[in-house]
Scaffold this motif. Structure first.
Motif, PDB file in Angstrom:
ATOM      1  N   VAL A   1      36.697  36.184   3.827  1.00 46.27           N
ATOM      2  CA  VAL A   1      35.345  35.710   3.844  1.00 46.27           C
ATOM      3  C   VAL A   1      34.648  35.689   2.694  1.00 46.27           C
ATOM      4  O   VAL A   1      34.570  36.811   2.054  1.00 46.27           O
ATOM      5  CB  VAL A   1      34.485  36.496   4.902  1.00 46.27           C
ATOM      6  CG1 VAL A   1      32.799  35.905   4.899  1.00 46.27           C
ATOM      7  CG2 VAL A   1      34.930  36.069   6.350  1.00 46.27           C
ATOM      8  N   VAL A   2      34.326  34.700   2.083  1.00 50.71           N
ATOM      9  CA  VAL A   2      33.756  34.451   0.856  1.00 50.71           C
ATOM     10  C   VAL A   2      32.290  34.467   0.738  1.00 50.71           C
ATOM     11  O   VAL A   2      31.474  34.959  -0.042  1.00 50.71           O
ATOM     12  CB  VAL A   2      34.179  33.368  -0.201  1.00 50.71           C
ATOM     13  CG1 VAL A   2      33.468  33.272  -1.512  1.00 50.71           C
ATOM     14  CG2 VAL A   2      35.722  33.454  -0.095  1.00 50.71           C
ATOM     15  N   ALA A   3      31.770  33.805   1.667  1.00 48.48           N
ATOM     16  CA  ALA A   3      30.370  33.760   2.076  1.00 48.48           C
ATOM     17  C   ALA A   3      29.981  33.606   3.426  1.00 48.48           C
ATOM     18  O   ALA A   3      30.726  33.477   4.247  1.00 48.48           O
ATOM     19  CB  ALA A   3      29.852  32.365   1.557  1.00 48.48           C
TER      20      ALA A   3
ATOM     21  N   ALA B   1      22.419  27.617  12.082  1.00 48.07           N
ATOM     22  CA  ALA B   1      23.610  28.280  12.336  1.00 48.07           C
ATOM     23  C   ALA B   1      23.906  29.275  11.401  1.00 48.07           C
ATOM     24  O   ALA B   1      23.301  29.239  10.231  1.00 48.07           O
ATOM     25  CB  ALA B   1      24.799  27.213  12.340  1.00 48.07           C
ATOM     26  N   ARG B   2      24.706  30.165  11.688  1.00 50.33           N
ATOM     27  CA  ARG B   2      25.384  31.063  10.737  1.00 50.33           C
ATOM     28  C   ARG B   2      26.655  30.403  10.116  1.00 50.33           C
ATOM     29  O   ARG B   2      27.369  29.590  10.591  1.00 50.33           O
ATOM     30  CB  ARG B   2      25.964  32.226  11.490  1.00 50.33           C
ATOM     31  CG  ARG B   2      26.733  33.051  10.707  1.00 50.33           C
ATOM     32  CD  ARG B   2      27.206  34.282  11.500  1.00 50.33           C
ATOM     33  NE  ARG B   2      28.188  35.143  10.638  1.00 50.33           N
ATOM     34  CZ  ARG B   2      29.115  36.109  11.263  1.00 50.33           C
ATOM     35  NH1 ARG B   2      29.090  36.120  12.622  1.00 50.33           N
ATOM     36  NH2 ARG B   2      29.837  36.995  10.549  1.00 50.33           N
ATOM     37  N   VAL B   3      26.339  30.408   8.927  1.00 47.27           N
ATOM     38  CA  VAL B   3      27.494  29.513   8.074  1.00 47.27           C
ATOM     39  C   VAL B   3      28.570  30.728   7.552  1.00 47.27           C
ATOM     40  O   VAL B   3      27.992  31.240   6.396  1.00 47.27           O
ATOM     41  CB  VAL B   3      26.977  28.689   6.998  1.00 47.27           C
ATOM     42  CG1 VAL B   3      28.171  27.969   6.279  1.00 47.27           C
ATOM     43  CG2 VAL B   3      25.922  27.537   7.641  1.00 47.27           C
ATOM     44  N   VAL B   4      30.018  30.405   7.643  1.00 46.06           N
ATOM     45  CA  VAL B   4      31.067  31.389   6.975  1.00 46.06           C
ATOM     46  C   VAL B   4      31.823  30.438   6.230  1.00 46.06           C
ATOM     47  O   VAL B   4      32.553  29.678   6.840  1.00 46.06           O
ATOM     48  CB  VAL B   4      31.465  32.095   8.181  1.00 46.06           C
ATOM     49  CG1 VAL B   4      32.573  33.053   7.567  1.00 46.06           C
ATOM     50  CG2 VAL B   4      30.450  32.888   9.064  1.00 46.06           C
TER      51      VAL B   4
ATOM     52  N   GLU C   1      38.029  26.887   5.062  1.00 49.19           N
ATOM     53  CA  GLU C   1      37.052  26.644   6.158  1.00 49.19           C
ATOM     54  C   GLU C   1      35.568  26.635   5.915  1.00 49.19           C
ATOM     55  O   GLU C   1      35.138  27.809   5.137  1.00 49.19           O
ATOM     56  CB  GLU C   1      37.279  27.349   7.624  1.00 49.19           C
ATOM     57  CG  GLU C   1      36.555  26.990   8.584  1.00 49.19           C
ATOM     58  CD  GLU C   1      36.951  27.659   9.949  1.00 49.19           C
ATOM     59  OE1 GLU C   1      37.031  27.089  10.826  1.00 49.19           O
ATOM     60  OE2 GLU C   1      36.917  29.000  10.156  1.00 49.19           O
ATOM     61  N   ILE C   2      34.896  26.033   6.036  1.00 43.96           N
ATOM     62  CA  ILE C   2      33.047  26.056   6.289  1.00 43.96           C
ATOM     63  C   ILE C   2      32.791  26.114   7.621  1.00 43.96           C
ATOM     64  O   ILE C   2      32.705  24.943   8.214  1.00 43.96           O
ATOM     65  CB  ILE C   2      32.525  25.091   5.341  1.00 43.96           C
ATOM     66  CG1 ILE C   2      33.065  25.504   3.887  1.00 43.96           C
ATOM     67  CG2 ILE C   2      31.034  25.394   5.373  1.00 43.96           C
ATOM     68  CD1 ILE C   2      32.494  24.397   2.945  1.00 43.96           C
ATOM     69  N   ALA C   3      32.549  27.322   8.308  1.00 46.81           N
ATOM     70  CA  ALA C   3      32.359  27.111   9.877  1.00 46.81           C
ATOM     71  C   ALA C   3      30.975  27.482   9.985  1.00 46.81           C
ATOM     72  O   ALA C   3      30.271  28.150   9.366  1.00 46.81           O
ATOM     73  CB  ALA C   3      33.137  27.998  10.437  1.00 46.81           C
ATOM     74  N   GLU C   4      30.347  26.489  11.107  1.00 45.45           N
ATOM     75  CA  GLU C   4      29.078  26.845  11.588  1.00 45.45           C
ATOM     76  C   GLU C   4      29.142  27.287  12.508  1.00 45.45           C
ATOM     77  O   GLU C   4      29.692  26.990  13.908  1.00 45.45           O
ATOM     78  CB  GLU C   4      28.094  25.685  11.579  1.00 45.45           C
ATOM     79  CG  GLU C   4      27.752  25.020   9.873  1.00 45.45           C
ATOM     80  CD  GLU C   4      27.197  23.565  10.178  1.00 45.45           C
ATOM     81  OE1 GLU C   4      28.011  22.464  10.127  1.00 45.45           O
ATOM     82  OE2 GLU C   4      25.862  23.560  10.579  1.00 45.45           O
ATOM     83  N   HIS C   5      28.556  28.720  12.953  1.00 46.53           N
ATOM     84  CA  HIS C   5      28.430  29.409  14.111  1.00 46.53           C
ATOM     85  C   HIS C   5      27.056  29.267  14.784  1.00 46.53           C
ATOM     86  O   HIS C   5      26.164  29.858  14.236  1.00 46.53           O
ATOM     87  CB  HIS C   5      28.659  30.790  14.119  1.00 46.53           C
ATOM     88  CG  HIS C   5      30.034  31.158  13.244  1.00 46.53           C
ATOM     89  ND1 HIS C   5      31.197  31.392  14.097  1.00 46.53           N
ATOM     90  CD2 HIS C   5      30.416  31.189  12.127  1.00 46.53           C
ATOM     91  CE1 HIS C   5      32.202  31.633  13.345  1.00 46.53           C
ATOM     92  NE2 HIS C   5      31.755  31.455  12.238  1.00 46.53           N
ATOM     93  N   PHE C   6      26.903  28.509  16.067  1.00 48.77           N
ATOM     94  CA  PHE C   6      25.772  28.390  16.565  1.00 48.77           C
ATOM     95  C   PHE C   6      25.767  29.440  18.058  1.00 48.77           C
ATOM     96  O   PHE C   6      26.410  29.261  19.040  1.00 48.77           O
ATOM     97  CB  PHE C   6      25.643  26.996  17.235  1.00 48.77           C
ATOM     98  CG  PHE C   6      25.457  25.659  16.131  1.00 48.77           C
ATOM     99  CD1 PHE C   6      26.530  25.246  15.614  1.00 48.77           C
ATOM    100  CD2 PHE C   6      24.423  25.509  15.731  1.00 48.77           C
ATOM    101  CE1 PHE C   6      26.584  24.605  14.813  1.00 48.77           C
ATOM    102  CE2 PHE C   6      24.075  24.604  14.702  1.00 48.77           C
ATOM    103  CZ  PHE C   6      25.182  24.105  14.099  1.00 48.77           C
TER     104      PHE C   6
END
Length: 143
Positions: free
Chosen positions: A37-39, A27-30, A125-130
């Motif tokens: 957005v820090v990462a 996944a893309r991790v944001v 938030e630490i979000a995983e974008h699939f």
């Protein structure tokens, strides 16, 4: 489990009693703090250690270090080594020492060299974008 003394610190190897696995997260991790957005990474590593929740380790090149301040906090993990910390000033008191990094991790976890991780409860938030699923899954915060 093998234990060695190294400058009065014990060094332990992962094993059946304390497993550690590291794999690439597809996944893309944001990571965001205070609507910033820090990462943002498509190359995060997921570290699973014993009974702890999985942790996303993000390559340093995918982190906006201009939003971080290194602190003088240093801790030690017998499985990973010395750990350094950063705060995210935009997040206020909640985001003090929110980010950590093992700059010289032990060989058993060498893949996390050059990566940082974030405490989920110290960022927004630490979000995983699939992309293939079109879903976003925020990291669950432990109660």
């Amino acid at each position: 489990m093998k234990t060695e003394n190294m400058k009065d610190k014990s060094v332990r190897l992962p094993g059946p009693d304390h497993p550690i696995s590291i794999e690439r997260n597809p996944a893309r991790v944001v990571v965001s703090v205070a609507s910033r957005v820090v990462a943002d990474s498509r190359n995060a590593l997921t570290l699973r250690e014993a009974t702890y929740p999985p942790v996303q380790y993000i390559p340093a090149e995918d982190v906006d270090f201009s939003q971080l301040e290194q602190t003088d906090r240093v801790t030690y993990c017998p499985y990973k080594g010395d750990c350094n910390y950063y705060s995210v000033p935009a997040g206020g008191k909640k985001s003090v020492n929110a980010v950590w990094s093992y700059e010289k991790p032990f060989p058993a976890v060498g893949h996390i060299r050059g990566h940082v991780a974030f405490y989920s409860e110290r960022v927004d938030e630490i979000a995983e974008h699939f992309a293939d699923l079109g879903t976003v899954l925020p990291e669950r915060k432990e109660q």
